[in-house]
Design a protein around this motif. Structure first.
Motif, PDB file in Angstrom:
ATOM      1  N   PRO A  56      12.542   3.506 -11.615  1.00  0.00           N
ATOM      2  CA  PRO A  56      12.588   2.038 -11.597  1.00  0.00           C
ATOM      3  C   PRO A  56      13.066   1.548 -10.240  1.00  0.00           C
ATOM      4  N   TYR A  57      12.574   0.386  -9.831  1.00  0.00           N
ATOM      5  CA  TYR A  57      12.923  -0.108  -8.503  1.00  0.00           C
ATOM      6  C   TYR A  57      13.093  -1.619  -8.520  1.00  0.00           C
ATOM      7  N   ALA A  58      13.769  -2.111  -7.487  1.00  0.00           N
ATOM      8  CA  ALA A  58      13.925  -3.538  -7.266  1.00  0.00           C
ATOM      9  C   ALA A  58      13.637  -3.808  -5.800  1.00  0.00           C
ATOM     10  N   LEU A  59      13.333  -5.078  -5.490  1.00  0.00           N
ATOM     11  CA  LEU A  59      13.072  -5.486  -4.111  1.00  0.00           C
ATOM     12  C   LEU A  59      14.117  -6.507  -3.684  1.00  0.00           C
ATOM     13  N   PHE A  60      14.593  -6.371  -2.453  1.00  0.00           N
ATOM     14  CA  PHE A  60      15.560  -7.320  -1.898  1.00  0.00           C
ATOM     15  C   PHE A  60      15.122  -7.712  -0.498  1.00  0.00           C
ATOM     16  N   ALA A  70       1.452  -6.269  -8.662  1.00  0.00           N
ATOM     17  CA  ALA A  70       1.058  -6.768  -9.984  1.00  0.00           C
ATOM     18  C   ALA A  70      -0.455  -6.943 -10.067  1.00  0.00           C
ATOM     19  N   ARG A  71      -1.048  -7.434  -8.994  1.00  0.00           N
ATOM     20  CA  ARG A  71      -2.502  -7.621  -8.951  1.00  0.00           C
ATOM     21  C   ARG A  71      -3.233  -6.313  -9.204  1.00  0.00           C
ATOM     22  N   ASP A  72      -2.658  -5.220  -8.697  1.00  0.00           N
ATOM     23  CA  ASP A  72      -3.292  -3.913  -8.837  1.00  0.00           C
ATOM     24  C   ASP A  72      -2.872  -3.187 -10.101  1.00  0.00           C
ATOM     25  N   GLY A  73      -2.150  -3.877 -10.990  1.00  0.00           N
ATOM     26  CA  GLY A  73      -1.781  -3.294 -12.270  1.00  0.00           C
ATOM     27  C   GLY A  73      -0.703  -2.236 -12.196  1.00  0.00           C
ATOM     28  N   LEU A  74       0.097  -2.253 -11.132  1.00  0.00           N
ATOM     29  CA  LEU A  74       1.163  -1.264 -10.963  1.00  0.00           C
ATOM     30  C   LEU A  74       2.482  -1.815 -11.497  1.00  0.00           C
ATOM     31  N   PRO A  75       3.404  -0.933 -11.846  1.00  0.00           N
ATOM     32  CA  PRO A  75       4.700  -1.408 -12.378  1.00  0.00           C
ATOM     33  C   PRO A  75       5.405  -2.317 -11.373  1.00  0.00           C
ATOM     34  N   GLY A  76       5.888  -3.453 -11.830  1.00  0.00           N
ATOM     35  CA  GLY A  76       6.590  -4.381 -10.965  1.00  0.00           C
ATOM     36  C   GLY A  76       8.043  -3.998 -10.811  1.00  0.00           C
ATOM     37  N   PRO A  77       8.735  -4.658  -9.908  1.00  0.00           N
ATOM     38  CA  PRO A  77      10.163  -4.375  -9.725  1.00  0.00           C
ATOM     39  C   PRO A  77      10.976  -4.815 -10.929  1.00  0.00           C
ATOM     40  N   GLU A 117       0.826  -1.205   0.000  1.00  0.00           N
ATOM     41  CA  GLU A 117       0.000   0.000   0.000  1.00  0.00           C
ATOM     42  C   GLU A 117       0.859   1.253   0.000  1.00  0.00           C
ATOM     43  N   GLU A 118       1.941   1.239   0.796  1.00  0.00           N
ATOM     44  CA  GLU A 118       2.831   2.395   0.841  1.00  0.00           C
ATOM     45  C   GLU A 118       3.558   2.585  -0.497  1.00  0.00           C
ATOM     46  N   LEU A 119       4.052   1.485  -1.068  1.00  0.00           N
ATOM     47  CA  LEU A 119       4.736   1.588  -2.355  1.00  0.00           C
ATOM     48  C   LEU A 119       3.775   1.989  -3.470  1.00  0.00           C
ATOM     49  N   ALA A 120       2.548   1.493  -3.403  1.00  0.00           N
ATOM     50  CA  ALA A 120       1.560   1.776  -4.452  1.00  0.00           C
ATOM     51  C   ALA A 120       1.245   3.258  -4.548  1.00  0.00           C
ATOM     52  N   ARG A 121       1.248   3.947  -3.415  1.00  0.00           N
ATOM     53  CA  ARG A 121       0.952   5.379  -3.444  1.00  0.00           C
ATOM     54  C   ARG A 121       1.931   6.121  -4.345  1.00  0.00           C
ATOM     55  N   GLU A 122       3.206   5.780  -4.222  1.00  0.00           N
ATOM     56  CA  GLU A 122       4.215   6.452  -5.033  1.00  0.00           C
ATOM     57  C   GLU A 122       4.129   6.014  -6.487  1.00  0.00           C
ATOM     58  N   GLU A 136      -0.486 -16.614 -10.352  1.00  0.00           N
ATOM     59  CA  GLU A 136       0.369 -16.419 -11.513  1.00  0.00           C
ATOM     60  C   GLU A 136       1.775 -16.032 -11.064  1.00  0.00           C
ATOM     61  N   PRO A 137       2.810 -16.519 -11.762  1.00  0.00           N
ATOM     62  CA  PRO A 137       4.171 -16.062 -11.446  1.00  0.00           C
ATOM     63  C   PRO A 137       4.323 -14.585 -11.753  1.00  0.00           C
ATOM     64  N   ILE A 138       5.277 -13.963 -11.113  1.00  0.00           N
ATOM     65  CA  ILE A 138       5.531 -12.553 -11.403  1.00  0.00           C
ATOM     66  C   ILE A 138       6.342 -12.430 -12.695  1.00  0.00           C
ATOM     67  N   ASP A 139       6.325 -11.255 -13.294  1.00  0.00           N
ATOM     68  CA  ASP A 139       7.075 -11.029 -14.533  1.00  0.00           C
ATOM     69  C   ASP A 139       8.534 -10.669 -14.262  1.00  0.00           C
ATOM     70  N   SER A 140       8.811 -10.176 -13.069  1.00  0.00           N
ATOM     71  CA  SER A 140      10.155  -9.689 -12.760  1.00  0.00           C
ATOM     72  C   SER A 140      11.162 -10.828 -12.715  1.00  0.00           C
ATOM     73  N   PRO A 141      12.359 -10.627 -13.259  1.00  0.00           N
ATOM     74  CA  PRO A 141      13.430 -11.609 -13.070  1.00  0.00           C
ATOM     75  C   PRO A 141      13.729 -11.779 -11.589  1.00  0.00           C
ATOM     76  N   VAL A 142      14.208 -12.948 -11.233  1.00  0.00           N
ATOM     77  CA  VAL A 142      14.491 -13.261  -9.826  1.00  0.00           C
ATOM     78  C   VAL A 142      15.940 -13.712  -9.686  1.00  0.00           C
ATOM     79  N   THR A 143      16.619 -13.148  -8.702  1.00  0.00           N
ATOM     80  CA  THR A 143      17.939 -13.623  -8.297  1.00  0.00           C
ATOM     81  C   THR A 143      17.845 -14.134  -6.869  1.00  0.00           C
ATOM     82  N   ALA A 144      18.217 -15.403  -6.671  1.00  0.00           N
ATOM     83  CA  ALA A 144      18.259 -15.979  -5.333  1.00  0.00           C
ATOM     84  C   ALA A 144      19.702 -15.963  -4.838  1.00  0.00           C
ATOM     85  N   LEU A 145      19.891 -15.650  -3.561  1.00  0.00           N
ATOM     86  CA  LEU A 145      21.210 -15.614  -2.952  1.00  0.00           C
ATOM     87  C   LEU A 145      21.169 -16.443  -1.670  1.00  0.00           C
ATOM     88  N   ILE A 146      22.170 -17.308  -1.478  1.00  0.00           N
ATOM     89  CA  ILE A 146      22.215 -18.127  -0.272  1.00  0.00           C
ATOM     90  C   ILE A 146      23.654 -18.308   0.183  1.00  0.00           C
TER      91      ILE A 146
END
Length: 253
Positions: free
Chosen positions: A87-91, A108-115, A74-79, A186-196
């Motif tokens: 452009p943004y990414a999530l970690f 994505a459900r709300d039709g907003l730009p994904g990371p 909700e906070e991110l959606a406002r912006e 549904e899967p997200i459209d954004s590429p995913v990088t996993a780190l372990i």
């Protein structure tokens, strides 16, 4: 951005992509303070401050992971809805990986730009079987698990005054993890990088690769020496992996 939910640890805001960081169970925004300074200066790093810790300790922490993701989304959606957002990414690290993923799904459900990219650290995909009853843990169980995983100043766990402050958030987060159930979608459209970390007791390479099924984009796996909190021992290498992932997407766009 809303200063209640997000923290910056630099005096200058980078003019490049924004990286939104989600802490682990019991963690706070300051978990990423050193990583912020290890990243290139053009990256605008903002760190999520969950309720119930540090300067938000008087607020009730969330006890449901999806509800926490809804609040952050909700906070991110406002912006994003206001237009002109960079452009943004999530970690996310550990529990934060699930919160970041669910946040991306909600946007994505709300039709907003994904990371541009989702970085998930120290955690298997949301549909990885979880038979650990974290929600049934008492305080002793929680503290034993925190000690087992490391990543926290162990001396703090012996201080009754500090424990009084941190236990409500830890209880809530462990409860949220124990009651979280993957809701297929549904899967997200954004590429995913996993780190372990290569000796993480919570996730191995096979489990980390299960994230590939949750994106229609590219998937990459980065393995570092160390346990669950490997990233604190390899800040430079982790920052490089994050930066490379952001640059890859910038070049593709």
């Amino acid at each position: 951005m809303n200063s209640t939910w997000f923290r910056r640890f630099t005096t200058v805001t980078g003019d490049g992509p924004r990286l939104v960081c989600f802490p682990h169970a019991g963690g706070s925004a300051t978990a990423f303070k050193d990583l912020t300074h290890a990243l290139p200066g053009h990256v605008d790093v903002v760190c999520v401050q969950y309720p119930g810790r540090q300067d938000r300790y008087r607020e009730e922490p969330f006890t449901a992971l999806t509800a926490l993701a809804e609040a952050v989304a909700e906070e991110l959606a406002r912006e994003l809805a206001a237009g002109g957002a960079r452009p943004y990414a999530l970690f996310g690290h550990s529990m934060g990986s699930l919160v970041a993923f669910e946040t991306a799904r909600l946007l994505a459900r709300d039709g907003l730009p994904g990371p541009q990219r989702l970085f998930v650290s120290g955690r298997g995909a949301p549909d990885t079987p979880n038979d650990v009853p974290y929600h049934l843990y008492d305080d002793a169980d929680v503290l034993a698990d925190v000690r087992r995983l490391g990543g926290t100043d162990q001396a703090m766990l012996e201080d009754p005054d500090i424990l009084e402050l941190v236990m409500p958030a830890l209880r809530a987060d462990y409860g949220a993890l124990g009651t979280y159930r993957w809701q297929a979608g549904e899967p997200i459209d954004s590429p995913v990088t996993a780190l372990i970390g290569d000796s993480d007791p919570m996730v191995n390479e096979r489990q980390a690769r299960t994230w590939a099924a949750h994106t229609t984009g590219a998937f990459d796996l980065k393995v570092f020496p160390g346990g669950h909190f490997y990233l604190f021992d390899h800040l430079g290498e982790v920052a490089e992996a994050l930066s490379d992932g952001l640059l890859t997407e910038a070049a593709a766009s």
